[in-house]
Design a protein around this motif. Structure first.
Motif, PDB file in Angstrom:
ATOM      1  N   ILE A  21      17.361   0.856  -3.385  1.00  0.00           N
ATOM      2  CA  ILE A  21      16.803   2.010  -2.680  1.00  0.00           C
ATOM      3  C   ILE A  21      17.446   3.301  -3.175  1.00  0.00           C
ATOM      4  CG2 ILE A  21      16.720   3.175  -0.438  1.00  0.00           C
ATOM      5  CD1 ILE A  21      16.257   0.423   0.833  1.00  0.00           C
ATOM      6  N   ALA A  22      18.755   3.282  -3.383  1.00  0.00           N
ATOM      7  CA  ALA A  22      19.441   4.472  -3.889  1.00  0.00           C
ATOM      8  C   ALA A  22      18.871   4.900  -5.235  1.00  0.00           C
ATOM      9  CB  ALA A  22      20.939   4.199  -3.996  1.00  0.00           C
ATOM     10  N   ASP A 189      15.834 -11.428  -3.445  1.00  0.00           N
ATOM     11  CA  ASP A 189      16.775 -12.028  -4.398  1.00  0.00           C
ATOM     12  C   ASP A 189      17.988 -11.112  -4.583  1.00  0.00           C
ATOM     13  OD1 ASP A 189      17.914 -13.706  -6.205  1.00  0.00           O
ATOM     14  OD2 ASP A 189      16.542 -13.252  -7.850  1.00  0.00           O
ATOM     15  N   THR A 190      18.975 -11.261  -3.709  1.00  0.00           N
ATOM     16  CA  THR A 190      20.191 -10.450  -3.755  1.00  0.00           C
ATOM     17  C   THR A 190      21.426 -11.349  -3.807  1.00  0.00           C
ATOM     18  OG1 THR A 190      20.465 -10.384  -1.338  1.00  0.00           O
ATOM     19  CG2 THR A 190      19.058  -8.693  -2.339  1.00  0.00           C
ATOM     20  N   ASP A 191      22.580 -10.720  -4.024  1.00  0.00           N
ATOM     21  CA  ASP A 191      23.842 -11.475  -4.037  1.00  0.00           C
ATOM     22  C   ASP A 191      24.056 -12.228  -2.731  1.00  0.00           C
ATOM     23  OD1 ASP A 191      24.248 -10.392  -6.505  1.00  0.00           O
ATOM     24  OD2 ASP A 191      25.767  -8.934  -5.877  1.00  0.00           O
ATOM     25  N   MET A 192      23.632 -11.624  -1.631  1.00  0.00           N
ATOM     26  CA  MET A 192      23.905 -12.180  -0.306  1.00  0.00           C
ATOM     27  C   MET A 192      23.282 -13.562  -0.118  1.00  0.00           C
ATOM     28  SD  MET A 192      23.268 -10.371   3.406  1.00  0.00           S
ATOM     29  CE  MET A 192      21.489 -10.585   3.407  1.00  0.00           C
ATOM     30  N   VAL A 193      22.157 -13.808  -0.765  1.00  0.00           N
ATOM     31  CA  VAL A 193      21.449 -15.073  -0.530  1.00  0.00           C
ATOM     32  C   VAL A 193      21.650 -16.083  -1.653  1.00  0.00           C
ATOM     33  CG1 VAL A 193      19.707 -13.866   0.830  1.00  0.00           C
ATOM     34  CG2 VAL A 193      19.281 -14.311  -1.590  1.00  0.00           C
ATOM     35  N   ILE A 205      11.377 -11.959  -3.332  1.00  0.00           N
ATOM     36  CA  ILE A 205      10.938 -10.730  -3.972  1.00  0.00           C
ATOM     37  C   ILE A 205      12.166 -10.011  -4.523  1.00  0.00           C
ATOM     38  CG2 ILE A 205       8.874 -10.450  -2.578  1.00  0.00           C
ATOM     39  CD1 ILE A 205      10.394  -8.529  -0.819  1.00  0.00           C
ATOM     40  N   THR A 206      11.963  -9.010  -5.345  1.00  0.00           N
ATOM     41  CA  THR A 206      13.078  -8.293  -5.952  1.00  0.00           C
ATOM     42  C   THR A 206      13.472  -7.094  -5.096  1.00  0.00           C
ATOM     43  OG1 THR A 206      11.682  -6.801  -7.247  1.00  0.00           O
ATOM     44  CG2 THR A 206      12.249  -8.939  -8.239  1.00  0.00           C
ATOM     45  N   PRO A 207      14.751  -6.692  -5.140  1.00  0.00           N
ATOM     46  CA  PRO A 207      15.176  -5.472  -4.436  1.00  0.00           C
ATOM     47  C   PRO A 207      14.387  -4.243  -4.879  1.00  0.00           C
ATOM     48  CG  PRO A 207      17.095  -6.750  -5.105  1.00  0.00           C
ATOM     49  CD  PRO A 207      15.905  -7.396  -5.760  1.00  0.00           C
ATOM     50  N   LYS A 208      14.050  -4.192  -6.163  1.00  0.00           N
ATOM     51  CA  LYS A 208      13.278  -3.055  -6.668  1.00  0.00           C
ATOM     52  C   LYS A 208      11.919  -2.961  -5.977  1.00  0.00           C
ATOM     53  CE  LYS A 208      11.466  -1.049 -10.963  1.00  0.00           C
ATOM     54  NZ  LYS A 208      12.128   0.246 -10.805  1.00  0.00           N
ATOM     55  N   LYS A 209      11.275  -4.109  -5.764  1.00  0.00           N
ATOM     56  CA  LYS A 209       9.991  -4.121  -5.081  1.00  0.00           C
ATOM     57  C   LYS A 209      10.137  -3.591  -3.660  1.00  0.00           C
ATOM     58  CE  LYS A 209       5.673  -5.213  -4.223  1.00  0.00           C
ATOM     59  NZ  LYS A 209       4.550  -4.430  -4.792  1.00  0.00           N
ATOM     60  N   VAL A 210      11.190  -4.010  -2.973  1.00  0.00           N
ATOM     61  CA  VAL A 210      11.439  -3.532  -1.607  1.00  0.00           C
ATOM     62  C   VAL A 210      11.594  -2.016  -1.604  1.00  0.00           C
ATOM     63  CG1 VAL A 210      12.984  -3.631   0.381  1.00  0.00           C
ATOM     64  CG2 VAL A 210      12.524  -5.714  -0.934  1.00  0.00           C
ATOM     65  N   VAL A 227       7.100  -5.890   3.747  1.00  0.00           N
ATOM     66  CA  VAL A 227       7.196  -5.991   2.291  1.00  0.00           C
ATOM     67  C   VAL A 227       6.866  -7.411   1.860  1.00  0.00           C
ATOM     68  CG1 VAL A 227       8.623  -5.606   0.254  1.00  0.00           C
ATOM     69  CG2 VAL A 227       9.045  -4.275   2.335  1.00  0.00           C
ATOM     70  N   GLY A 228       5.912  -7.546   0.975  1.00  0.00           N
ATOM     71  CA  GLY A 228       5.583  -8.858   0.423  1.00  0.00           C
ATOM     72  C   GLY A 228       4.429  -9.525   1.150  1.00  0.00           C
ATOM     73  N   TRP A 229       3.568 -10.210   0.393  1.00  0.00           N
ATOM     74  CA  TRP A 229       2.420 -10.872   0.992  1.00  0.00           C
ATOM     75  C   TRP A 229       2.839 -11.976   1.956  1.00  0.00           C
ATOM     76  CZ3 TRP A 229       1.786 -16.112   0.387  1.00  0.00           C
ATOM     77  CH2 TRP A 229       2.484 -16.724  -0.646  1.00  0.00           C
ATOM     78  N   GLN A 230       4.021 -12.575   1.708  1.00  0.00           N
ATOM     79  CA  GLN A 230       4.490 -13.634   2.604  1.00  0.00           C
ATOM     80  C   GLN A 230       4.781 -13.084   3.997  1.00  0.00           C
ATOM     81  OE1 GLN A 230       7.178 -16.525  -0.037  1.00  0.00           O
ATOM     82  NE2 GLN A 230       7.466 -14.379  -0.551  1.00  0.00           N
TER      83      GLN A 230
END
Length: 264
Positions: A21-22, A189-193, A205-210, A227-230
């Motif tokens: 986001i930044a 898809d982040t480090d946290m998960v 999904i990717t952070p960039k998409k969010v 965010v995301g079709w799911q």
């Protein structure tokens, strides 16, 4: 909201969705970014990359569970760098475990960071936004703030609470020209998960998409951004066939329910 020339504060900015986001705000023409996270080293790395885009960056290495330090740090930042037009509460932690195996220390951490930390930041910034009669606040919830899932009880509880908090503030702060928005990404898809056992059939999904969907939602002045079709599919299914969705989530859960029966 027109992001160009604005000052934004992003919590949880050292990695994952907050970092993405930044970068997206910088690319959309933000004048100044205040980046908040605990890890000063990672924040500095992010700051250097964003500064290369010609955007001023201020690092706030703060632990959201330390409310006094957070309040002092944010008050100083507002005094030294001027008004904040956009607050994005992105910091959060998640632990995956069956409820009967959950550790109280992890429960406290999720509540303290995801809820109390967000409340502390929002309270400090919203009061100043109200005085200037302008502002946008984005609280990052999750699809799990709409649809709870096995093995994520406390995380889901905090994300449901964030939606309630957001809806309440939306009404209270409207008179001050402050819009309060909820962002609800699906599994990202982040480090946290990385250490999570993934749910079947869920595509991250990717952070960039969010970040891109968030910025689009800000331009459209949306109140709630899925965010995301799911996410859209799950929310729709929860409305018309909630029991069916519960069965699907139970089938998709990564931890065997038989394993939990040992504790009953």
């Amino acid at each position: 909201m027109n992001i160009q020339g604005k000052t934004a504060l992003v919590t949880g900015a050292s990695r994952g969705i907050g970092r993405a986001i930044a970068f997206e705000l910088a690319q959309q023409g933000a004048k100044r970014l205040l980046l908040l996270a605990r890890d000063a080293v990672r924040l500095a790395e992010v700051a250097r990359e964003i500064e290369a885009l010609g955007v001023e960056v201020v690092i706030l290495a703060l632990d959201l569970t330390q409310s006094v330090e957070v309040n002092i740090g944010l008050a100083r930042a507002w005094r030294d760098y001027g008004p904040i037009h956009l607050l994005i509460n992105c910091a959060g932690v998640a632990h995956q475990a069956s409820f009967l195996q959950s550790q109280l220390s992890q429960v406290y951490q999720e509540i303290n960071v995801n809820l109390i930390g967000m409340y502390t930041v929002t309270r400090c910034i919203a009061r100043r936004m109200a005085a200037q009669r302008e502002g946008r606040i984005v609280n990052v919830s999750s699809l799990m703030g709409k649809v709870a899932a096995p093995t994520m009880a406390t995380y889901s509880a905090t994300k449901f609470a964030i939606l309630g908090f957001t809806q309440s503030l939306r009404g209270e702060l409207a008179a001050y020209n402050i819009r309060v928005i909820a962002l609800l990404p699906s599994l990202t898809d982040t480090d946290m998960v990385q250490e999570f056992q993934r749910f079947q059939w869920v595509v991250p999904i990717t952070p960039k998409k969010v970040a891109q969907v968030l910025v689009a939602g800000l331009h459209e002045e949306s109140s709630e951004i899925l965010v995301g079709w799911q996410s859209h599919l799950a929310v729709w299914c929860n409305r018309i066939a909630p029991r069916l969705l519960e069965r699907i989530l139970l089938m998709a859960t990564p931890m065997s329910i038989d394993r939990q029966k040992h504790y009953l």
